[in-house]
Enzyme design. Structure first.
Site, PDB file in Angstrom:
ATOM      1  N   CYS A 148       0.665  -1.359  -0.067  1.00 17.46           N
ATOM      2  CA  CYS A 148      -0.054   0.046   0.060  1.00 17.46           C
ATOM      3  C   CYS A 148       0.650   1.238   0.087  1.00 17.46           C
ATOM      4  O   CYS A 148       0.515   2.216   0.238  1.00 17.46           O
ATOM      5  CB  CYS A 148      -0.803  -0.076   1.055  1.00 17.46           C
ATOM      6  N   HIS A 277      -2.365   7.551   6.517  1.00 17.42           N
ATOM      7  CA  HIS A 277      -2.822   6.464   5.818  1.00 17.42           C
ATOM      8  C   HIS A 277      -4.201   5.826   6.525  1.00 17.42           C
ATOM      9  O   HIS A 277      -5.057   5.734   5.660  1.00 17.42           O
ATOM     10  CB  HIS A 277      -1.870   5.265   6.199  1.00 17.42           C
ATOM     11  N   HIS A 312     -10.074   1.747   0.733  1.00 21.69           N
ATOM     12  CA  HIS A 312      -8.550   1.261   1.010  1.00 21.69           C
ATOM     13  C   HIS A 312      -8.231   1.185  -0.413  1.00 21.69           C
ATOM     14  O   HIS A 312      -8.631   0.021  -0.978  1.00 21.69           O
ATOM     15  CB  HIS A 312      -8.204   0.508   1.842  1.00 21.69           C
TER      16      HIS A 312
END
Lengths: 383, 203
Positions: A148, A277, A312
């Site tokens: 990620c 994040h 996400h």
């Protein structure tokens, strides 16, 4: 320390916020959430159906190409005048993705039709090659896959390609699609929030998957007009702790932030806001809170997170969330954190639930972390 | 100006795995991570001489994580459902993560999908930009028979690794024993690894 000379000339996106930069900007200003129950597919395996799906019905066989191409087309159009001065041989492309066109593997496994091109784009490097060919990038092409952190790593790679003189423009493309593969995988890890993710919320208990095609055009600064947003610095690190769980003390992410600040030649107190994040999992958000405390102490700048809006988006996250930072910097506002209600204990007190307008932003820090202990921190500066 | 040296190189294949002794977790890693870890262990680098946060990892996987992706998806309808352990390995960068965990390396990581042509130059660049003093380069080629049919590529199960480090010319002291100076034209990591490994064996 060498000064960066790379700026952002244009961007494009398709995500749960809509198709185009306009809808993304509108959603940021209104603090909207694009999370909805999944309609594209379903399975008793899924822990949650809440996800951030991009709009429209598109190619089931090759959604990765559709999303990436749409975003890159928008980004090129938005930087058209600048790109007209840069030859194709001096234009590169860096692709950020974790699963590329994983839809092809699902179809092949079930003996469903799968075109040659959809099968080809199962391989991320071939997807990158074809994007470069189709969109006039005949310079260096790279495919970055750092979990990620892929998006931020791709932006950093694009900056390096220009700094090293290998290109004058680089298309940074981030793409990952909603797929049964990914939803089943996170469900197996019990990492999804059945109610939809709630970053930094006291009641948070998991993430929500999302999909996005997103693109940024980086150029050497002498090609760009005034009011530039520069790639100021980047830092990366590894927690060296656990494959799926972040370190409990946030030291790895703090190290990445310090490395970014050093490369940007900036002290912590010159950061105007942090785009975290913020996945909404118990461990990630707690770790990130500790990392921010380690770096900023009690003087943490405003913090926001966009995954309550977008979900996400994995390999695309770093790119589309950087675009959110760019929109904030260009329009003098701080976005909020959609779906945050009650601030979790230990979370930075400077976390913003709602947007704040009329705020001039000069230096912004973007964070991402990922499986395998990956940490990335990117700093943007508004000239 | 600091020159950069290749301090060690190694090539491994799946045939080397049965003899590997790399901790109790080793057998539970996916094939790509096992090969990558074995290749790095075969370098016999004493990381104690390096600052762990100044040691980077640059990895490229020719076929991403497709072999593990296939295995994960094939197991989705098994009794326990899809494997959460295997899902964690459906990322090319997981092999770099396992290397970092095993050796305690907390420096910068870069992971690519595709060939090995960028690895040496990107790793050298991390060192020249002062983001690292040393950097592992790892190239994995893992393609199972089933995936080979899907992507029309030959099956493969190999990994090679080398370690780049800075040599400080002002003091004339290498940070640890050096072997080959990295040249501008050094691009093909696989051939370089094979050559250095053969030279070392012959010596």
């Amino acid at each position: 320390m060498r000064e960066s000379r790379v700026v952002i000339a244009g961007c494009g996106a398709i995500s749960a916020a809509g198709c185009g930069i306009g809808p993304l900007y509108a959603a940021l200003k209104k603090n909207l959430s694009g999370l909805r129950p999944l309609e594209k597919f379903d399975s008793p395996r899924f822990q949650s159906k809440m996800a951030g799906a991009a709009p429209g019905i598109f190619d089931d066989e090759n959604p990765a190409w559709f999303l990436a191409a749409e975003a890159l087309q928008q980004a090129r159009e938005s930087a058209r005048q600048i790109l007209a001065e840069i030859p194709a041989e001096r234009t590169g492309l860096v692709l950020a993705t974790t699963k590329a066109n994983i839809a092809a593997l699902e179809r092949i496994s079930e003996n469903r039709p799968c075109s040659v091109i959809a099968r080809r784009h199962l391989q991320a490097n071939l997807l990158a090659e074809d994007l470069a060919k189709n969109f006039g990038a005949r310079g260096p092409v790279q495919t970055v896959s750092v979990a990620c952190v892929s998006g931020l790593a791709a932006i950093s790679q694009g900056e390096k390609l220009i700094q090293r003189g290998e290109a004058d423009a680089v298309f940074i493309v981030g793409v990952d699609c909603l797929s049964e593969f990914v939803v089943a995988g996170f469900s197996a890890l019990k990492a999804l929030d059945p109610a939809g993710c709630r970053p930094f919320d006291a009641a948070r208990c998991g993430l929500s998957p999302g999909e996005a095609g997103t693109a940024i055009v980086l150029v050497r600064e002498n090609f760009a007009a005034d009011g530039k947003i520069k790639i100021r610095g980047f830092g990366g690190s590894n927690d060296a702790n656990h494959l799926t769980g972040p370190s409990r003390d946030g030291s790895g992410l703090a190290q990445a932030v310090r490395s970014a600040l050093k490369s940007a030649n900036l002290p912590p107190d010159e950061i105007d806001f942090v785009h975290a994040h913020g996945t909404g999992t118990s461990y990630n958000d707690a770790m990130e809170s500790l990392a921010l405390k380690t770096v900023f102490g009690d003087a943490c700048p405003p913090v926001i997170g966009a995954k309550g809006m977008l979900g996400h988006t994995l390999g695309a996250a770093g790119v589309i969330e950087t675009i959110c930072c760019v929109l904030a910097m260009q329009n003098d506002f701080l976005p909020g954190t959609p779906r945050l209600s009650v601030l979790a204990e230990g979370a930075p007190k400077s976390l913003l639930r709602e947007p704040r307008f009329g705020v001039r932003l000069k230096n912004v820090l973007k964070l991402n972390t990922g499986f395998g202990g990956m940490n990335g921190a990117l700093i943007l500066s508004h000239e | 100006m600091n020159k950069i040296f290749i301090a060690a190189a190694a090539v491994v294949s799946s045939a080397d795995l049965p003899a590997a002794r790399l901790g109790p977790r080793f057998g539970r890693l996916d094939l790509q991570s096992r090969l990558a870890l074995l290749a790095v262990a075969s370098l016999k680098i004493n990381f104690g001489g390096f600052a762990r946060d100044r040691t980077g990892i640059c990895l490229a996987a020719s076929a991403g994580s497709l072999t593990t992706d296939f295995n994960f998806w094939q197991g989705r309808d098994s009794v326990g459902g899809p494997s959460p352990t295997l899902f964690a390995y459906t990322l090319p960068s997981s092999a770099a993560g396992e290397i970092a965990i095993h050796f305690g390396l907390t420096g910068p990581n870069l992971c690519f999908v595709g060939d090995d042509k960028n690895l040496l130059s990107e790793a050298a660049d991390l060192i020249r930009r002062d983001e690292a003093d040393g950097c592992l380069c790892v190239f994995c080629e893992v393609v199972s028979a089933e995936v080979a049919k899907i992507i029309s590529s030959p099956p493969a199960a190999t990994a090679c690794a080398l370690f780049l480090q800075r040599m400080n010319l002002e003091t004339g002291v290498a940070i640890s024993g050096s072997l080959h100076e990295l040249q501008e034209f050094d691009r093909d990591m696989k051939s370089r690894c094979a050559l250095i490994s053969r030279t070392k064996s012959a010596g």
